[in-house]
Design a protein around this motif. Structure first.
Motif, PDB file in Angstrom:
ATOM      1  N   ASN A 113      19.395  70.761 -38.804  1.00 43.58           N
ATOM      2  CA  ASN A 113      18.128  70.448 -38.145  1.00 43.58           C
ATOM      3  C   ASN A 113      18.075  68.984 -37.708  1.00 43.58           C
ATOM      4  OD1 ASN A 113      17.073  73.030 -38.280  1.00 43.58           O
ATOM      5  ND2 ASN A 113      16.038  72.671 -40.220  1.00 43.58           N
ATOM      6  N   GLN A 114      18.563  68.105 -38.564  1.00 44.96           N
ATOM      7  CA  GLN A 114      18.567  66.678 -38.245  1.00 44.96           C
ATOM      8  C   GLN A 114      19.471  66.402 -37.036  1.00 44.96           C
ATOM      9  OE1 GLN A 114      19.976  64.144 -41.417  1.00 44.96           O
ATOM     10  NE2 GLN A 114      18.756  62.429 -40.680  1.00 44.96           N
ATOM     11  N   ASN A 115      20.636  67.024 -37.015  1.00 51.01           N
ATOM     12  CA  ASN A 115      21.546  66.848 -35.876  1.00 51.01           C
ATOM     13  C   ASN A 115      20.935  67.406 -34.594  1.00 51.01           C
ATOM     14  OD1 ASN A 115      23.445  65.562 -37.448  1.00 51.01           O
ATOM     15  ND2 ASN A 115      24.653  67.410 -37.807  1.00 51.01           N
ATOM     16  N   LYS A 141      18.338  64.927 -33.396  1.00 43.95           N
ATOM     17  CA  LYS A 141      18.970  63.756 -32.775  1.00 43.95           C
ATOM     18  C   LYS A 141      19.462  64.088 -31.368  1.00 43.95           C
ATOM     19  CE  LYS A 141      20.481  61.377 -36.963  1.00 43.95           C
ATOM     20  NZ  LYS A 141      21.643  60.992 -37.782  1.00 43.95           N
TER      21      LYS A 141
END
Length: 140
Positions: A123-125, A128
């Motif tokens: 999710n973080q990737n 970003k």
């Protein structure tokens, strides 16, 4: 041969029964380890065999089991086939069952944690990547 774990529906607890037989320990409907156990005279003996997909848990299992195992429980490990062999006096049944219950619970928590961590990282990737696309779109 005898079985060990029978999971409790509660997410925080599990009961391991070391009666004669065979058990499978699962997380998210995936088997992580199979446990065989049988009585031989006054001794219970068995093995814990990790499924191929979860063999990475073997070193953790080995370390945790060596750190807090009951004195009556004898463990032997095979790194080649990711298997732990064990035996203990029948009189130590409840103590060993409790030990295996706690150990299996820790392994299950580890699998769940890694799954959640993987989702967080994905999710973080994704976030970003979206930020970069948004910044690029605003620069044009």
């Amino acid at each position: 041969m005898s079985a060990l774990p029978q999971t409790n529906p509660s997410p925080t607890g599990q009961v391991i029964s070391l009666a004669s037989g065979f058990s499978k320990v699962s997380v998210n409907q995936q088997e992580i380890v199979k446990i065989f156990n049988q009585k031989s005279g006054l001794v219970m003996q068995g093995m814990c065999k990790f499924e191929e997909k979860f063999e990475a848990l073997y070193p953790l299992f080995r370390g945790l089991s060596e750190a807090g195992k009951p004195k009556s429980l004898n463990l032997r490990f095979s790194s080649v086939d990711k298997t732990a062999y064990f035996y203990y006096p029948e009189t130590s049944h409840s103590e060993v069952s409790h030990f295996f219950s706690e150990l299996i619970l820790l392994l299950q928590k580890e699998v769940k944690f890694k799954k959640v961590l993987k989702e967080v990282i994905l999710n973080q990737n994704h976030f970003k990547s979206e930020q970069v696309l948004l910044q690029n779109a605003m620069m044009d």
